[in-house]
Write a protein that holds these residues in place. Structure first.
Motif, short mmCIF file in Angstrom:
data_model
loop_
_atom_site.label_atom_id
_atom_site.label_comp_id
_atom_site.label_asym_id
_atom_site.label_seq_id
_atom_site.Cartn_x
_atom_site.Cartn_y
_atom_site.Cartn_z
N THR A 63 -8.09 11.56 -1.32
CA THR A 63 -7.96 10.58 -0.23
C THR A 63 -9.08 10.65 0.80
O THR A 63 -9.32 9.67 1.51
CB THR A 63 -6.62 10.78 0.51
OG1 THR A 63 -6.56 12.11 1.03
CG2 THR A 63 -5.45 10.57 -0.44
N SER A 119 -12.25 2.38 -4.92
CA SER A 119 -11.09 1.97 -5.70
C SER A 119 -11.14 2.55 -7.11
O SER A 119 -10.11 2.97 -7.66
CB SER A 119 -11.01 0.44 -5.77
OG SER A 119 -10.71 -0.11 -4.51
N GLN A 150 0.82 -1.21 0.00
CA GLN A 150 0.00 0.00 0.00
C GLN A 150 0.86 1.25 0.00
O GLN A 150 0.48 2.28 -0.58
CB GLN A 150 -0.91 0.00 1.23
CG GLN A 150 -1.76 1.24 1.35
CD GLN A 150 -2.41 1.37 2.70
OE1 GLN A 150 -3.57 1.71 2.80
NE2 GLN A 150 -1.68 1.13 3.77
N ASN A 174 -15.98 -0.18 -1.11
CA ASN A 174 -14.55 -0.02 -1.38
C ASN A 174 -14.23 -0.22 -2.86
O ASN A 174 -13.25 0.34 -3.35
CB ASN A 174 -13.75 -1.00 -0.52
CG ASN A 174 -13.45 -0.44 0.86
OD1 ASN A 174 -12.52 0.32 1.05
ND2 ASN A 174 -14.28 -0.81 1.83
N SER A 211 -10.43 -4.17 3.52
CA SER A 211 -11.84 -4.25 3.88
C SER A 211 -12.31 -5.70 3.92
O SER A 211 -13.00 -6.11 4.87
CB SER A 211 -12.67 -3.45 2.86
OG SER A 211 -14.05 -3.67 3.06
N ASN A 217 -7.01 -1.17 -0.57
CA ASN A 217 -8.11 -0.86 0.34
C ASN A 217 -9.22 -1.92 0.25
O ASN A 217 -9.86 -2.24 1.25
CB ASN A 217 -8.68 0.52 0.04
CG ASN A 217 -9.31 0.62 -1.33
OD1 ASN A 217 -8.61 0.51 -2.34
ND2 ASN A 217 -10.60 0.85 -1.40
N THR A 220 -10.52 0.99 8.89
CA THR A 220 -10.20 0.56 7.54
C THR A 220 -10.07 1.76 6.61
O THR A 220 -9.14 1.84 5.80
CB THR A 220 -11.28 -0.40 7.02
OG1 THR A 220 -11.39 -1.52 7.90
CG2 THR A 220 -10.93 -0.90 5.63
N GLY A 221 -11.02 2.70 6.73
CA GLY A 221 -10.93 3.89 5.89
C GLY A 221 -9.73 4.75 6.22
O GLY A 221 -9.10 5.31 5.32
N ASN A 238 -16.04 4.20 3.64
CA ASN A 238 -16.02 3.13 4.64
C ASN A 238 -16.99 3.41 5.78
O ASN A 238 -17.63 2.47 6.28
CB ASN A 238 -14.60 2.95 5.17
CG ASN A 238 -13.75 2.07 4.28
OD1 ASN A 238 -13.80 0.84 4.34
ND2 ASN A 238 -12.94 2.70 3.42
N TYR A 256 -11.92 7.77 1.04
CA TYR A 256 -11.73 6.46 1.67
C TYR A 256 -12.43 6.41 3.02
O TYR A 256 -13.08 5.42 3.37
CB TYR A 256 -10.24 6.16 1.86
CG TYR A 256 -9.48 5.91 0.58
CD1 TYR A 256 -9.52 4.66 -0.03
CD2 TYR A 256 -8.71 6.90 -0.01
CE1 TYR A 256 -8.82 4.42 -1.20
CE2 TYR A 256 -8.01 6.66 -1.18
CZ TYR A 256 -8.06 5.43 -1.77
OH TYR A 256 -7.38 5.18 -2.93
N THR A 273 -6.42 3.13 4.85
CA THR A 273 -6.33 3.25 3.39
C THR A 273 -6.24 4.71 2.95
O THR A 273 -5.57 5.02 1.96
CB THR A 273 -7.53 2.57 2.72
OG1 THR A 273 -8.75 3.05 3.32
CG2 THR A 273 -7.47 1.07 2.90
#
Length: 589
Positions: free
Chosen positions: A460, A210, A119, A206, A164, A160, A508-509, A467, A463, A512
């Motif tokens: 960004t 993406s 990542q 996600n 997830s 990401n 998670t958000g 989420n 994200y 990522t």
């Protein structure tokens, strides 16, 4: 009496026949629309296929991009085609990688830290390391550059989604896991009956994010500048880069309009039907009071497409079920006895330590013979500047978007209103506006070292928002009703239900988004319009400059330092928060 009964029966039969005729007519119209859509898709692919095997010149292909607005529909089709091939590859990678990391303790100990590193590697790092490989695999053909571009988009999409999916596998409700074991489902059956349904809503959101991330890096993936050579692919991203180079603001405006149309069409034809369809995977004992709707999904359900797909795919599913049964059933023990397991852990750890040691020695040797070891301190300083930007950006975006995302996710009406808007904003390539923003920075004398944070946030912040929306959408209706029955105040509802429920999704958000911000620094710390270039001090601009000049030693150093920052922050900050979310705030008993 008999005549009345006969008349009533005749009226009912007539009504039934009328209903059947209306249903048949709807089904026929839906079948025609679906067939037209499939033929249109095949036709679009057929239009693009003749151009994917053109020859590559010795100096790349800078002259193939025309800034004539009439080429924009074709360029948009090429970009969308690359985007969804990369998305399909990302989905396959997500499922395989996520399952391996979640179901194997030893693999998980390697794959998750490796995912942190992957990542953190910027898109230019992947391109500079792999472009030669793709060109060798497809010598003299544009297919090599196409493969490199698709791979670059893949690297902006996959991580990401994998984070997830992995978190969804680890947070499966205990009662459902026990049910799968009691029913002795095979691993294939468990995958389709529990793993995928439980992860469907966050994975879908996600996937949307993406695609938005892929659009953000579209220019970098279609106008590839590596080792003093430029490879330009027909696409809307390269079109904007070429128009910006020649200061054609009008053509950039046409590209922005085209991109908005593309994003709206994708949302209408794909994301809105999928989000409406995914509602059936929510963990709840009652239906939603205001379910999501989609015209496209209604047409598909009224057609015979489901029957055709079932007839084609069911034999494949049965075959895969048969061949995976020898692997055992859910709940069967694959690992060895505890003593042998400890011996295996020691051997496994020893081998991995040796591999890491050899890699570190090789890296030090490469840097010493190239950029020089003294350069490390300079690059670490640049990395710290970019780290401060990423940290501040993540905090601000969390404060802004967590309450907004939770409100949208818990209210289907708001979701129907704002989802298309959010999808357009998140999927729109923010770097298309960078030439205009550059002019604004110049006119208002804005320091690029601060202005770059605005540019990074444009790609960004979504994200976190997506989420949190997915996490809020997954809150069972039973818990929502219970919070209302207990008469909780709005503050208590947020602290006792909403924030704990979306905490794991925010983690998670956040992880990522932070990784995306590091990647976004590559294209945000250096912006240009015509002959004017603004460069901020930071690791992103360092990597961009060294990659464009072909200095592989400096590129390797910059990529390594960026990966080091991301991995350390993830290990110290994000992973403890994810463990806390799994331990205290997951829907398990």
């Amino acid at each position: 009496m008999a005549s009345v009964f006969t008349m009533t029966q005749a009226n009912a039969q007539s009504t039934g026949n009328g209903s059947d005729r209306a249903s048949f007519r709807q089904s026929l119209i839906s079948d025609v629309i679906v067939i037209i859509g499939i033929l249109a898709l095949i036709g679009a692919i057929a239009v693009m296929l003749p151009d994917i095997d053109k020859a590559v010149g010795p100096q790349g292909m800078p002259s193939t991009i025309s800034t004539d607005p009439r080429n924009l529909p074709y360029y948009a089709m090429r970009s969308v085609f690359r985007m969804f091939i990369a998305l399909l590859c990302s989905l396959i990678f997500t499922i395989v990688y996520g399952l391996a990391a979640a179901r194997s303790r030893r693999l998980g100990a390697i794959l998750i830290p490796l995912l942190d590193i992957l990542q953190s590697v910027p898109i230019l790092g992947f391109l500079s390391a792999t472009i030669s490989i793709w060109l060798v695999l497809f010598p003299g053909s544009i297919l090599g550059v196409e493969a490199a571009s698709i791979f670059a988009i893949f690297t902006s999409q996959a991580w990401n989604m994998t984070f997830s999916f992995h978190r969804s596998l680890l947070s499966e409700p205990t009662e459902l896991d026990e049910a799968a074991k009691i029913l002795r489902l095979s691993h294939w059956q468990r995958f389709w009956k529990l793993d995928m349904p439980n992860s469907m809503i966050p994975l879908l959101w996600n996937c949307m994010m993406s695609v938005g991330g892929g659009w953000f890096f579209l220019t970098a993936s279609e106008m590839i500048s590596v080792n003093n050579r430029t490879y330009a692919l027909p696409g809307i991203g390269s079109y904007v880069a070429e128009a910006s180079k020649h200061r054609q603001l009008g053509n950039i405006g046409w590209a922005i309009v085209t991109m908005i149309i593309v994003v709206v069409l994708i949302d209408f034809c794909l994301w809105k039907p999928l989000t409406a369809w995914s509602e059936k995977f929510r963990i709840t004992s009652s239906s939603s009071a205001s379910p999501r709707r989609s015209m496209v999904l209604t047409i598909i359900r009224q057609s015979h497409l489901n029957d055709v797909l079932a007839a084609l795919l069911r034999p494949c599913g049965d075959f895969l079920d048969r061949i995976t049964r020898p692997l055992g059933r859910t709940g069967s023990r694959w690992h060895l006895a505890s003593t042998r397991s400890r011996v295996g852990d020691v051997a496994f750890g020893t081998v991995m330590t040796l591999i890491i040691a050899v890699g570190v020695i090789a890296w030090i040797d490469s840097i010493r013979n190239g950029a020089g070891l003294a350069q490390i301190w300079h690059v670490l300083g640049l990395g710290f500047l970019t780290f401060l930007r990423v940290m501040l950006l993540t905090v601000v975006c969390s404060i802004v978007w967590v309450p907004i995302g939770a409100g949208i996710g818990m209210n289907p009406r708001l979701s129907r209103i704002f989802q298309p808007v959010i999808q357009v904003l998140s999927s729109f390539p923010a770097n298309f506006t960078f030439p205009l923003v550059t002019l604004w920075f110049i006119a208002w004398h804005i320091d690029i070292n601060w202005g770059t944070m605005l540019l990074m946030s444009l790609g960004t912040q979504w994200y976190i928002l997506f989420n949190v929306i997915a996490g809020a959408s997954s809150i069972p209706d039973d818990l929502r009703e219970m919070s209302r029955s207990f008469g909780l105040t709005p503050l208590q509802r947020w602290t006792k239900l909403i924030l704990p429920a979306v905490f794991g999704s925010w983690c998670t958000g956040g992880i990522t988004a932070a990784g995306g911000a590091w990647n976004a620094s590559i294209v945000s710390e250096t912006v240009a319009y015509g002959h004017t270039t603004l460069t901020a001090s930071g690791l992103g601009s360092y990597i961009a400059a060294s990659t464009a000049s072909g200095n592989m030693s400096k590129t390797l150093l910059g990529v390594t330092v960026m990966a080091m920052f991301v991995v350390i922050v993830n290990r110290i900050f994000w992973h403890p928060l994810e463990n806390l979310a799994e331990r205290r705030f997951s829907l398990t008993s």
